[in-house]
Design an enzyme around this catalytic site. Structure first.
Site, short mmCIF file in Angstrom:
data_model
loop_
_atom_site.label_atom_id
_atom_site.label_comp_id
_atom_site.label_asym_id
_atom_site.label_seq_id
_atom_site.Cartn_x
_atom_site.Cartn_y
_atom_site.Cartn_z
N SER A 173 0.41 -0.73 0.06
CA SER A 173 -0.36 0.06 0.08
C SER A 173 1.28 1.05 -0.02
O SER A 173 2.24 1.08 0.69
CB SER A 173 -1.18 -0.36 1.06
OG SER A 173 -1.66 1.60 1.41
N TYR A 186 -2.15 -0.89 10.98
CA TYR A 186 -2.26 -1.25 9.24
C TYR A 186 -0.85 -0.76 8.41
O TYR A 186 -0.55 -1.36 7.48
CB TYR A 186 -3.55 -0.03 8.20
CG TYR A 186 -3.75 -0.35 7.04
CD1 TYR A 186 -4.27 -1.49 6.21
CD2 TYR A 186 -3.36 0.21 5.98
CE1 TYR A 186 -3.94 -2.17 4.96
CE2 TYR A 186 -3.19 -0.14 4.55
CZ TYR A 186 -3.99 -1.43 4.39
OH TYR A 186 -4.17 -1.35 2.59
#
Ligand SMILES: NC(=O)c1ccc[n+]([C@@H]2O[C@H](COP(=O)([O-])OP(=O)(O)OC[C@H]3O[C@@H](n4cnc5c(N)ncnc54)[C@H](O)[C@@H]3O)[C@@H](O)[C@H]2O)c1
Length: 316
Positions: A173, A186
């Site tokens: 990401s 995350y």
């Protein structure tokens, strides 16, 4: 003497690879053929995983879907069968559970064959400020977003090494390249996934298994539901991406055997600035781009298909 020889050799390689990269910018390399390759996609039951499966099916690859969400997997299968007659296999597998990964991997090897393109895509997000994240959710995020990659590599890499053929794809990401508030767990898992894939890229090169390729994907927000509620402050600069578009770009990167792929392109420039700017300038840039507020309106998936059942029960 050794230093001089090493330095000349290093300089020569740098020049060669620089010219190669430059040439590829002008004339993109030939796209590889993936017809007949066995592509395993974790988290293939929705969002990006589903779009990737559909795209690979159009390229006549054999598709293997893994997901904890059996219904989602079935739907992806149905969509693929509706549009093509490629072989597609769906397995319910919680890829955060090591033994389950090894067991289902053995089943795949027996029923389908050796996986030649492995896409570690399954992911979850909690979307809370650090002190509000329950400990078990932090562990779960690491188990799904990062540790699962270790288990799938252990399961499928040996056959790739034996054949010196394969492709390892890590869906990290943009949050795996820059830390963001409200995403501490995350970001940490996505940095971990990135670091793991990059380490193996070097390790495979050192043992001369250069026909096993690595591609690491770092997208900004994608409109799949995972980050529902989040908004981009400057959508012209950092647009929320459509899953079909992202899947197409990922396929392009895989077929051209690119190692890194950041989406959208403008994000690469932001990452470049991060490397060269003073930390306080980076904080100012993140605030300017809306990083401070991006998670403020986060809702995430309202449909409970991203968290494993036992976690959902505890945290709804
Ligand atoms: N959506 C975004 O904005 C965004 C941005 C950057 C990166 N990503 C990454 O892209 C990947 C795909 O995300 P998405 O947006 O398609 O989300 P999604 O929620 O639509 O898909 C994630 C899939 O993973 C599956 N999954 C969750 N836990 C699992 C487990 N333990 N075992 C097996 N499957 C499991 C879910 O059931 C779901 O089908 C994720 O790794 C995510 O972190 C997403």
């Amino acid at each position: 003497m050794d230093v001089i020889v090493d330095t000349i050799s290093f300089g020569g390689k740098c020049l060669y690879y620089f010219l190669e990269a430059f040439t590829f910018k002008i004339i993109p390399p030939k796209r590889k053929d993936v017809a007949g390759e066995i592509v395993l996609i974790t988290g293939g039951g929705s969002g990006l995983g589903r779009q990737l499966a559909i795209h690979f099916a159009t390229l006549r690859a054999i598709i293997v879907l893994w997901d904890i969400n059996e219904e989602g997997n079935k739907e992806t299968c149905r969509l693929i069968k509706e549009m093509s007659n490629v072989k597609v296999f769906a397995y319910t597998c919680d890829c955060s559970k090591r033994q389950e990964v090894y067991q289902v991997a053995a089943q795949v090897r027996e029923e389908v064959g050796n996986v030649t393109i492995l896409i570690n895509n399954a992911g979850i997000v909690t979307g809370k400020n650090f002190l509000d994240i329950p400990d078990d959710m932090i562990e779960k995020s690491f188990a799904v977003n990062a540790l699962s990659h270790f288990w799938t590599y252990k399961a499928f890499l040996p056959a790739m090494i034996e054949a010196n053929h394969g492709h390892l794809v890590c869906i990290s990401s943009l949050a795996g390249t820059i830390g963001l508030n409200g995403l501490s767990d995350y970001c940490a898992t996505k940095f971990a996934a990135f670091g793991f894939a990059e380490s193996l890229f070097f390790e495979l090169d050192l043992i001369k298994k250069t026909n096993i390729k690595t591609t690491i994907i770092c997208p900004f927000l994608i409109n799949t539901g995972m980050f529902d509620g989040c908004v981009s402050k400057y959508p012209l600069l950092l647009p929320i991406l459509e899953p079909k578009y992202v899947a197409q770009k990922i396929i392009d990167a895989i077929l051209q055997e690119k190692v890194y792929c950041t989406l959208p392109k403008s994000a690469s420039f932001i990452l470049y600035l991060k490397q060269i700017m003073a930390p306080k300038m980076t904080v100012a840039m993140v605030k300017y781009l809306g990083g401070e507020t991006i998670m403020a309106s986060f809702k995430g998936r309202m449909k409970p298909n991203t968290l494993p059942p036992e976690t959902e029960e505890k945290h709804q």
